[in-house]
Design a protein around this motif. Structure first.
Motif, mmCIF file in Angstrom:
data_model
loop_
_atom_site.group_PDB
_atom_site.id
_atom_site.type_symbol
_atom_site.label_atom_id
_atom_site.label_comp_id
_atom_site.label_asym_id
_atom_site.label_seq_id
_atom_site.Cartn_x
_atom_site.Cartn_y
_atom_site.Cartn_z
ATOM 1 N N ALA A 83 0.834 -1.205 0.000
ATOM 2 C CA ALA A 83 0.000 0.000 0.000
ATOM 3 C C ALA A 83 0.867 1.251 0.000
ATOM 4 N N PHE A 84 1.964 1.210 0.740
ATOM 5 C CA PHE A 84 2.882 2.347 0.786
ATOM 6 C C PHE A 84 3.500 2.574 -0.596
ATOM 7 N N GLU A 85 3.829 1.482 -1.292
ATOM 8 C CA GLU A 85 4.356 1.596 -2.666
ATOM 9 C C GLU A 85 3.319 2.191 -3.601
ATOM 10 N N GLN A 86 2.068 1.766 -3.485
ATOM 11 C CA GLN A 86 1.003 2.320 -4.323
ATOM 12 C C GLN A 86 0.823 3.807 -4.048
ATOM 13 N N ALA A 87 0.853 4.191 -2.782
ATOM 14 C CA ALA A 87 0.713 5.605 -2.422
ATOM 15 C C ALA A 87 1.889 6.423 -2.957
ATOM 16 N N ALA A 88 3.092 5.843 -2.951
ATOM 17 C CA ALA A 88 4.269 6.546 -3.481
ATOM 18 C C ALA A 88 4.072 6.872 -4.949
ATOM 19 N N ALA A 89 3.541 5.930 -5.710
ATOM 20 C CA ALA A 89 3.301 6.151 -7.138
ATOM 21 C C ALA A 89 2.230 7.221 -7.344
ATOM 22 N N ALA A 90 1.194 7.193 -6.522
ATOM 23 C CA ALA A 90 0.090 8.145 -6.679
ATOM 24 C C ALA A 90 0.471 9.569 -6.254
ATOM 25 N N LEU A 91 1.334 9.698 -5.271
ATOM 26 C CA LEU A 91 1.672 11.018 -4.737
ATOM 27 C C LEU A 91 2.866 11.680 -5.432
ATOM 28 N N ALA A 92 3.635 10.910 -6.202
ATOM 29 C CA ALA A 92 4.787 11.478 -6.913
ATOM 30 C C ALA A 92 4.284 12.389 -8.029
ATOM 31 N N PRO A 93 4.966 13.460 -8.339
ATOM 32 C CA PRO A 93 6.242 13.946 -7.833
ATOM 33 C C PRO A 93 6.108 14.978 -6.720
ATOM 34 N N GLU A 94 4.872 15.291 -6.306
ATOM 35 C CA GLU A 94 4.675 16.347 -5.307
ATOM 36 C C GLU A 94 5.133 15.952 -3.919
ATOM 37 N N VAL A 95 5.209 14.640 -3.653
ATOM 38 C CA VAL A 95 5.589 14.119 -2.343
ATOM 39 C C VAL A 95 6.537 12.946 -2.568
ATOM 40 N N GLN A 96 7.585 12.859 -1.763
ATOM 41 C CA GLN A 96 8.506 11.722 -1.832
ATOM 42 C C GLN A 96 8.234 10.818 -0.634
ATOM 43 N N LEU A 97 7.996 9.538 -0.870
ATOM 44 C CA LEU A 97 7.822 8.588 0.214
ATOM 45 C C LEU A 97 9.114 7.819 0.430
ATOM 46 N N ARG B 200 2.004 13.114 11.878
ATOM 47 C CA ARG B 200 2.403 11.763 12.291
ATOM 48 C C ARG B 200 1.171 10.912 12.503
ATOM 49 N N ILE B 201 1.280 9.642 12.113
ATOM 50 C CA ILE B 201 0.205 8.685 12.339
ATOM 51 C C ILE B 201 0.833 7.298 12.499
ATOM 52 N N SER B 202 0.258 6.499 13.385
ATOM 53 C CA SER B 202 0.753 5.141 13.608
ATOM 54 C C SER B 202 -0.302 4.136 13.186
ATOM 55 N N GLY B 203 0.172 2.971 12.781
ATOM 56 C CA GLY B 203 -0.719 1.889 12.391
ATOM 57 C C GLY B 203 -0.710 1.664 10.895
ATOM 58 N N ALA B 204 -0.974 0.416 10.507
ATOM 59 C CA ALA B 204 -1.010 0.058 9.088
ATOM 60 C C ALA B 204 -2.240 0.671 8.433
ATOM 61 N N MET B 205 -2.053 1.123 7.193
ATOM 62 C CA MET B 205 -3.132 1.757 6.437
ATOM 63 C C MET B 205 -3.111 1.253 5.003
ATOM 64 N N GLY B 206 -4.237 1.360 4.327
ATOM 65 C CA GLY B 206 -4.316 1.042 2.909
ATOM 66 C C GLY B 206 -3.806 2.218 2.076
ATOM 67 N N ALA B 207 -3.597 1.982 0.794
ATOM 68 C CA ALA B 207 -3.040 3.012 -0.093
ATOM 69 C C ALA B 207 -3.910 4.261 -0.133
ATOM 70 N N GLY B 208 -5.211 4.091 -0.275
ATOM 71 C CA GLY B 208 -6.111 5.243 -0.328
ATOM 72 C C GLY B 208 -6.086 6.051 0.953
ATOM 73 N N ILE C 275 -3.568 6.204 3.096
ATOM 74 C CA ILE C 275 -2.274 6.884 3.161
ATOM 75 C C ILE C 275 -2.327 8.159 2.325
ATOM 76 N N GLN C 276 -2.820 8.045 1.105
ATOM 77 C CA GLN C 276 -2.902 9.219 0.221
ATOM 78 C C GLN C 276 -3.754 10.318 0.845
ATOM 79 N N ARG C 277 -4.934 9.967 1.337
ATOM 80 C CA ARG C 277 -5.820 10.971 1.933
ATOM 81 C C ARG C 277 -5.173 11.619 3.152
ATOM 82 N N TRP C 278 -4.530 10.810 3.997
ATOM 83 C CA TRP C 278 -3.889 11.368 5.177
ATOM 84 C C TRP C 278 -2.767 12.329 4.788
ATOM 85 N N VAL C 279 -1.900 11.915 3.870
ATOM 86 C CA VAL C 279 -0.785 12.783 3.446
ATOM 87 C C VAL C 279 -1.333 14.085 2.862
#
Length: 144
Positions: free
Chosen positions: A78-92, A126-134, A136-140
């Motif tokens: 999920a973190f990898e999926q969020a990295a692809a969706a948030l690039a290039p405005e955000v670096q994970l 900051r946030i703790s706990g596992a999250m899905g890609a969507g 993660i994106q919404r939180w960021v």
């Protein structure tokens, strides 16, 4: 005219100056000539963590994790999926807290996975706990 911003290379960790408008045009690192924007999380160690967090002018989201942590491993895709969706405005990026405890210690990471958003070298969320890609994106996006 767009002022250049600092973008740290995910390969050689050299700071590059790039116009914000050019981030979407697949710019290369001036040092190693690899792509600056990969859409993938960057694996950090103590030295590269300091460079990415301290020098990058785009927000950097660091996943503090450990290989023995089940929720960390389950969140990795999920973190990898969020990295692809948030690039290039955000670096994970990912920091293994077991391999590099000295980099994580100043941030008082008490549980993993914990994601921290940095902008201009400062923690802004900051946030703790596992999250899905969507999630993660919404939180960021809500933090930045």
């Amino acid at each position: 005219m767009t002022d250049p911003l600092h973008y740290v290379c995910p390969h050689c960790h050299t700071t590059n100056r790039v116009a914000r408008a050019q981030l979407g045009n697949a710019p290369d690192c001036g040092s190693c000539h690899q792509p600056l924007v990969t859409g993938k999380p960057v694996a950090l160690d103590a030295a590269s963590f300091a460079k990415h967090v301290g020098r990058s002018q785009v927000p950097v989201v660091v996943d503090f994790w450990a290989p023995w942590c089940g929720p960390c491993r389950s969140m990795a895709p999920a973190f990898e999926q969020a990295a692809a969706a948030l690039a290039p405005e955000v670096q994970l990026a990912k920091l293994d807290t077991e391999a590099h405890p000295q980099a994580a210690a100043p941030y008082g990471i008490r549980s993993i996975p914990t994601m921290v958003v940095f902008r201009g070298g400062q923690e802004i969320g900051r946030i703790s706990g596992a999250m899905g890609a969507g999630d993660i994106q919404r939180w960021v996006q809500s933090v930045i």
